[in-house]
Design a protein around this motif. Structure first.
Motif, short mmCIF file in Angstrom:
data_model
loop_
_atom_site.label_atom_id
_atom_site.label_comp_id
_atom_site.label_asym_id
_atom_site.label_seq_id
_atom_site.Cartn_x
_atom_site.Cartn_y
_atom_site.Cartn_z
N TYR A 1 -51.84 13.65 -4.85
CA TYR A 1 -53.19 14.01 -4.42
C TYR A 1 -54.01 12.83 -3.92
N GLU A 2 -53.36 11.69 -3.66
CA GLU A 2 -54.01 10.53 -3.04
C GLU A 2 -55.30 10.17 -3.78
N ILE A 3 -55.15 9.90 -5.07
CA ILE A 3 -56.31 9.56 -5.92
C ILE A 3 -56.86 8.19 -5.54
N ASP A 4 -58.22 8.05 -5.55
CA ASP A 4 -58.87 6.78 -5.23
C ASP A 4 -59.20 5.97 -6.48
N MET A 5 -59.38 6.63 -7.61
CA MET A 5 -59.80 5.94 -8.84
C MET A 5 -59.17 6.63 -10.03
N ILE A 6 -58.85 5.85 -11.06
CA ILE A 6 -58.41 6.41 -12.34
C ILE A 6 -59.37 5.93 -13.42
N LYS A 7 -59.56 6.78 -14.43
CA LYS A 7 -60.47 6.46 -15.53
C LYS A 7 -59.66 6.44 -16.82
N ILE A 8 -59.66 5.29 -17.49
CA ILE A 8 -58.93 5.14 -18.75
C ILE A 8 -59.65 5.96 -19.81
N ASP A 9 -58.95 6.85 -20.47
CA ASP A 9 -59.58 7.75 -21.42
C ASP A 9 -60.11 7.00 -22.63
N ARG A 10 -61.20 7.55 -23.19
CA ARG A 10 -61.87 6.92 -24.34
C ARG A 10 -60.95 6.81 -25.56
N SER A 11 -59.94 7.67 -25.65
CA SER A 11 -59.04 7.61 -26.80
C SER A 11 -58.26 6.29 -26.81
N PHE A 12 -57.96 5.72 -25.63
CA PHE A 12 -57.30 4.41 -25.57
C PHE A 12 -58.30 3.29 -25.84
N VAL A 13 -59.48 3.40 -25.23
CA VAL A 13 -60.49 2.34 -25.41
C VAL A 13 -60.87 2.22 -26.87
N GLY A 14 -60.98 3.33 -27.59
CA GLY A 14 -61.40 3.31 -28.98
C GLY A 14 -60.40 2.62 -29.90
N ARG A 15 -59.12 2.46 -29.46
CA ARG A 15 -58.10 1.83 -30.33
C ARG A 15 -57.78 0.40 -29.92
N GLU B 1 -59.29 1.84 -7.88
CA GLU B 1 -60.32 1.37 -8.80
C GLU B 1 -60.03 1.93 -10.18
N VAL B 2 -60.36 1.16 -11.23
CA VAL B 2 -60.10 1.59 -12.60
C VAL B 2 -61.40 1.47 -13.39
N THR B 3 -61.79 2.56 -14.05
CA THR B 3 -62.98 2.58 -14.89
C THR B 3 -62.56 2.84 -16.32
N ALA B 4 -63.15 2.11 -17.26
CA ALA B 4 -62.90 2.32 -18.68
C ALA B 4 -64.00 3.21 -19.25
N GLU B 5 -63.62 4.35 -19.82
CA GLU B 5 -64.59 5.27 -20.42
C GLU B 5 -64.71 5.01 -21.92
N GLY B 6 -65.84 5.41 -22.48
CA GLY B 6 -66.02 5.37 -23.93
C GLY B 6 -66.16 3.98 -24.50
N VAL B 7 -66.72 3.03 -23.73
CA VAL B 7 -66.93 1.67 -24.26
C VAL B 7 -68.14 1.71 -25.18
N GLU B 8 -67.90 1.51 -26.49
CA GLU B 8 -68.97 1.66 -27.46
C GLU B 8 -69.29 0.37 -28.20
N THR B 9 -68.45 -0.65 -28.09
CA THR B 9 -68.72 -1.91 -28.78
C THR B 9 -68.54 -3.08 -27.82
N ALA B 10 -69.23 -4.18 -28.13
CA ALA B 10 -69.11 -5.38 -27.31
C ALA B 10 -67.68 -5.93 -27.37
N HIS B 11 -67.03 -5.74 -28.53
CA HIS B 11 -65.66 -6.23 -28.68
C HIS B 11 -64.72 -5.52 -27.71
N GLN B 12 -64.87 -4.20 -27.60
CA GLN B 12 -64.05 -3.45 -26.65
C GLN B 12 -64.27 -3.94 -25.23
N ARG B 13 -65.52 -4.20 -24.88
CA ARG B 13 -65.83 -4.67 -23.53
C ARG B 13 -65.20 -6.03 -23.25
N GLU B 14 -65.27 -6.92 -24.24
CA GLU B 14 -64.70 -8.25 -24.05
C GLU B 14 -63.19 -8.17 -23.85
N ILE B 15 -62.52 -7.29 -24.61
CA ILE B 15 -61.06 -7.14 -24.45
C ILE B 15 -60.75 -6.63 -23.04
#
Length: 734
Positions: free
Chosen positions: A645-659, A683-697
């Motif tokens: 389907y010629e996707i332009d962007m993927i979004k990493i699910d919050r279930s991965f970001v949370g772990r 393009e890649v977007t991370a969903e469910g970023v809830e802590t500064a530690h997750q963002r730094e990683i």
């Protein structure tokens, strides 16, 4: 001279013989023709009488069935007790007149005074103590006598009286009316009604021109009408309308169809030729008469078959199925074999239609029908109820262990591959099971319970069966309530709202926002998006809901100057033939540039690979709209959607970001997703970023676009406008 006389006598004998033979043959033809014409006309008259009689019976039965839609209902008991006139108008009174065409509706208190009345599609203002006319009051008393004779439980009469009613044809106000009187009772045990506290519901249908038309039109009865005198005879025939005592009240009369007489008129020239050309033409005429008669009988048999069967599947249709079910339930109540109803719906049928074509879908329906027919016994009934929905009536199979084995075997048979001319198809089925003996109510209740069990089977993952429980009925009723309220909310335009969750890049600059739908002001309290969006997809409201959300979000994005707007799209919307055109129309109406819109698909749902989906995605991308894949790597497709389907962007699910950072291998999976995105130019977007530690990683892994509560919670359009006043934003700090 003697020879001349003998010759003349012989000639006379020949002439006489020929004349006698001709007259005898003409007489035979006349007798045979007349008898055939009379038989055809007699058959036609008897058939029309049967149609009219059945139509009258159906009108009377319809009145009771339509009445019990609202009188067998917990909410009806509650609202009638509360003297809620508005509710009764919408559900028991004016609504039954406007929706079903009933002519009068009454609700009677336990003391036989009127609680509510509706006439001429208007609620009547009643003075205290108003009572029914004597003929109607007598029917109410008859019902109360039957209710008392049913030996109800002193604490709750519902179980004893739920199936009781009084249906009578009576003279009323100078005319004749069909009246159905039934108690208003709950469908659950949560609302006990001691004997004598029940409210009575009365529905009345006038025996008038409108009823005559309803009976006559389906069967072509000409000039049908009701009158108090019997038919005059000749071409006019009729059937009487009697009360329960056998007293004749009126006649339904009409002009009889005389196909035999019409045929005779057509044959007059042919009969004249038969007299001139002799025996050969006479034989031809007899043959023509025979052929015409045979054709008439074949047409009649064909019409009977078509009225009761589905031609595609070669099975009984819904009407025939419901007749068999009603008969089986009546037999069970009289001590006959137990009745179990299976409601069957095919899984993944629509993709077969869309990918292999409708001819393949028709062939699949025929093969499914053949498999079902091979699995049932001669005493059972299988029917196609419509689309990819089938029904099965099982007699004498009420044991749960036996049913479980039968349904499991049925699922196994239906899930085997289907070899079609266009290719092999893999579909399954879901089954809802209702055991009639465990359900209080008539045919409609049993069918509703089977549908509730089917709904649960589909919700539990499809490809399985479920036996009905009362809790399922509550779930189905709740779903119907949500559907009803959602339709009203879309019309009212003041219950739903769109909120926006901001999206930031690594420098802290606002790069966009995702539009999210909320329903905080639903009639029964806020409803979760997962719930009402699922209902919208099932009942066909997703197209209207999706268009409203997209237009609302686009207007907010234009008003606030949002750089990028992300809007979720259902796969059902993508299957719509005109979806891309509708999106472009909304963009044109709102003034939002296509490059500022991003449509998000989710891996949790199966994307239909049909032509409409591919064409819509192609047209959207060609217009400059970007396509994102939400919840990436949580579904079964993973790279398939990105490729197909010629996707332009993927979004990493919050279930991965949370772990992240927990040492369970999640960090490596997320890093692989980011590497995959870079390798494919996505393009890649991370969903469910809830802590500064997750963002730094995520930053250390090279992720540059973030969304989550750490950065911003969903907000309304006004707050979004204030947030976009400074698009550059401020760098985020840990």
């Amino acid at each position: 001279m003697m020879i001349a006389r003998k010759t003349s006598s012989f000639s006379a004998q020949i002439v006489l013989t020929i004349l006698i033979s001709t007259f005898v043959m003409a007489g035979i033809v006349a007798v045979v023709g007349y008898a055939a014409i009379e038989e055809v006309d007699s058959d036609a008259v008897q058939r029309e009488i049967g149609f009219a009689t059945h139509g009258l019976e159906a009108e009377i039965a319809r009145l009771t069935e339509e009445q019990k839609v609202s009188t067998l209902w917990d909410e009806a008991v509650i609202e009638v007790r509360a003297d809620n006139q508005d509710w009764m108008e919408r559900n028991l009174g004016v609504w039954m007149q406007t929706y079903y065409g009933h002519d009068a509706v009454y609700v009677v208190r336990p003391d036989d005074t009127l609680l509510y009345a509706a006439l001429d599609e208007k609620t009547v203002r009643l003075r205290p103590g108003t009572r029914l006319p004597a003929p109607l009051a007598a029917l109410v008393q008859t019902l109360r006598d039957r209710m008392a004779a049913a030996n109800p439980d002193p604490a709750d009469s519902t179980a004893a009286i739920a199936d009781l009613d009084v249906v009578e044809t009576i003279p009323l106000d100078g005319g004749v009316s069909v009246v159905s009187v039934a108690p208003i009772v709950p469908t659950t045990t949560r609302l006990p009604q001691p004997p004598g506290t029940e409210f009575i519901h009365i529905s009345l249908q006038n025996v008038d021109t409108a009823m005559a038309i309803r009976i006559a039109e389906p069967h072509g009865l000409r000039r049908a009408s009701f009158r108090t005198t019997p038919p005059a005879g000749g071409h006019e025939i009729g059937v009487p309308i009697r009360d329960s005592a056998g007293k004749q009240l009126a006649w339904l009369t009409w002009t009889a169809d005389r196909p035999g007489l019409r045929l005779m008129h057509e044959m007059i020239p042919a009969l004249a030729l038969a007299a001139l050309f002799g025996l050969g033409l006479l034989v031809w005429l007899l043959r023509r008469l025979w052929v015409s008669s045979q054709q008439l009988h074949r047409s009649e048999a064909e019409a009977r078959f078509l009225a009761n069967h589905d031609l595609l599947a070669g099975l009984p249709n819904r009407m025939h199925f419901e007749e068999n079910l009603a008969h089986a339930l009546a037999s069970e109540r009289q001590g006959g074999p137990s009745v179990t109803l299976l409601s069957i719906d095919l899984d993944r049928f629509k993709p077969v239609n869309d990918t292999l074509g409708h001819a393949a879908g028709d062939e699949l329906i025929r093969q499914v029908a053949a498999r079902l027919s091979a699995q049932i016994r001669s005493t059972d009934t299988v029917a196609r109820l419509g689309g990819d929905e089938f029904g099965v009536i099982l007699l004498g199979m009420a044991g749960e262990e036996t049913l479980t084995a039968f349904c499991a075997g049925l699922l196994h048979v239906l899930s085997k591959p289907y070899d079609l001319a266009a290719g092999q198809a893999h579909v399954g089925a879901s089954i809802g099971v209702a055991i009639a003996a465990q359900i209080r109510g008539g045919m409609e209740t049993v069918m509703r319970c089977a549908d509730a069990a089917l709904y649960r089977a589909k919700n539990d993952g499809r490809g399985r069966f479920r036996l009905f429980t009362e809790e399922m009925d509550d779930v189905l009723r709740q779903r119907h309530e949500i559907e009803r309220d959602l339709r009203a909310a879309l019309r009212a335009d003041d219950q739903l709202e769109v909120v926006f969750q901001p999206i930031y890049d690594a420098s802290g600059a606002l790069v966009g926002a995702e539009a999210l739908t909320r329903w905080p002001r639903a009639p029964h309290g806020a409803v979760s998006p997962d719930v009402f969006i699922g209902v919208a997809e099932e009942c066909g409201l997703i197209h209207a809901l999706g268009a409203w959300v997209l237009e609302t979000a686009c207007r907010a994005a234009v008003r606030t100057g949002l750089p990028k707007l992300a809007v979720n799209v259902s796969p059902i919307q993508l299957r719509g033939e005109g979806f891309a055109a509708e999106v472009l129309r909304i963009l044109s109406d709102t003034g939002l540039a296509p490059q500022r819109l991003e449509l998000e698909l989710t891996e949790h749902f199966h994307l239909d690979p049909g032509q409409n989906t591919r064409r819509n995605l192609h047209d959207l991308r060609m217009a400059g709209i970007s396509i994102a894949l939400d919840d990436f790597a949580t579904g079964q497709s993973l790279l398939q959607y990105v490729r197909d389907y010629e996707i332009d962007m993927i979004k990493i699910d919050r279930s991965f970001v949370g772990r992240l950072g927990q040492g369970d291998g999640t960090d490596e999976v997320v890093r692989a997703m980011l590497d995959l995105g870079r390798a494919m130019g996505l393009e890649v977007t991370a969903e469910g970023v809830e802590t500064a530690h997750q963002r730094e990683i995520l930053l250390s892994m090279g992720c540059r676009i973030f969304q989550g509560f750490l950065l911003g919670r969903p907000m309304d359009g006004n707050r979004l406008a204030s947030l976009t006043d400074d698009r550059s934003g401020q760098p985020l700090t840990a």
